[in-house]
Structures are given as structure tokens and as C-alpha cells.
Design an enzyme around this catalytic site. Structure first.
Site, PDB file in Angstrom:
ATOM      1  N   CYS A   1      17.474   1.601  13.371  1.00  0.00           N
ATOM      2  CA  CYS A   1      18.378   1.530  14.833  1.00  0.00           C
ATOM      3  C   CYS A   1      17.191   1.932  15.890  1.00  0.00           C
ATOM      4  CB  CYS A   1      19.205   2.696  14.592  1.00  0.00           C
ATOM      5  SG  CYS A   1      20.119   3.106  16.299  1.00  0.00           S
TER       6      CYS A   1
ATOM      7  N   ASP B   1      19.062   1.067   9.241  1.00  0.00           N
ATOM      8  CA  ASP B   1      20.319   0.164   9.224  1.00  0.00           C
ATOM      9  C   ASP B   1      20.243  -0.807   8.077  1.00  0.00           C
ATOM     10  OD1 ASP B   1      21.464   0.823  11.553  1.00  0.00           O
ATOM     11  OD2 ASP B   1      20.557  -0.533  12.880  1.00  0.00           O
TER      12      ASP B   1
END
Length: 132
Positions: free
Chosen positions: A34, A41
Site C-alpha cells: 500500500c 496488498d
């Protein structure tokens, strides 16, 4: 380990360039970071393409996808980058890339991009009779 992430996408000649056919890759272990928090992520990527004169080699695709692991990227940006890099490497007749990202802040994100070669038109779908 001698294998390292790489942004180099290797190709090989399309064995049947006279025919439109679809190649599908499902990549369930994609990770990036992120860009706001630095937290990981996770996503599954679906790559569908109709080759032109070249195809992408699988190991190089795996190492390419791995190269995003330590990079901060918005979902939209990373999906578009993958699309652009594949279009540059293999010049497909058609390419669709979908990133299905795991939940972040209670929201799932799916990003789909498409590319069509200039002038390329898909063949009309064949309508098969219903199964009896």
C-alpha cells in the site's frame, strides 16, 4: 536462491499466428505494498490475451509479477502498468488484465484494463445448439 524478481518479460514465437486463440493466466499470489501505509496488498491477477506474433514466457511472467512485492502501488496504477508492459513486450491482438485485490478497509477492489491492436476485430462467436 538464485532466482530474483525481474521486470524483463521474455517472449517466444507464437506457434500458431494464423489463428486467434486465448491464453489465460491466473496468478493468485500477487503482492505489492500500500503506498499510503506500507502494508502488504494481496491480489489475484487474471491475464487473458490473444497473441500476435509472440507469446510471453511463463517463468519471466512469474518473476515479473514478483518484482512488485516490495513496491508501493495503487491498485489502478499497478494494473495499468502490467497491461502497458505486456502490450510492449508481446504486442497482442487483444489483452485483458484484471486485478482482484483482497479487502482493504472493508472494500474489495477489482481493476480491469483492456488493449486491442489497431484494426483487430474478434471473430464472431460460434453459436452451438443447446445440449439435449
Amino acid at each position: 536462491m538464485t532466482t530474483q524478481p525481474s521486470r524483463d518479460l521474455e517472449t517466444f514465437p507464437n506457434p500458431t499466428p494464423e489463428r486467434d486463440y486465448t491464453v489465460r493466466f491466473v496468478i493468485p499470489e500477487f503482492t505489492c505494498l500500500c503506498p499510503k501505509t506500507g502494508q502488504p496488498d494481496f491480489a489475484t491477477f487474471y491475464i487473458d490475451y490473444i497473441p500476435g506474433t509472440t507469446c510471453v514466457e511463463l517463468k519471466s511472467l512469474k518473476l515479473y509479477m514478483w518484482s512488485f512485492r516490495d513496491e508501493g502501488a495503487f491498485h489502478e496504477a499497478v494494473t495499468n502498468r502490467i497491461t502497458d508492459d505486456l502490450v510492449t513486450a508481446i504486442v497482442p491482438r487483444f489483452l485483458r488484465v484484471t486485478g482482484r485485490f483482497n479487502v482493504r478497509g472493508g472494500i474489495y477492489t477489482d481493476v480491469t484494463t483492456e488493449h486491442r491492436a489497431e484494426g483487430w476485430q474478434p471473430a464472431a462467436p460460434v453459436q452451438l445448439p443447446p445440449r439435449e
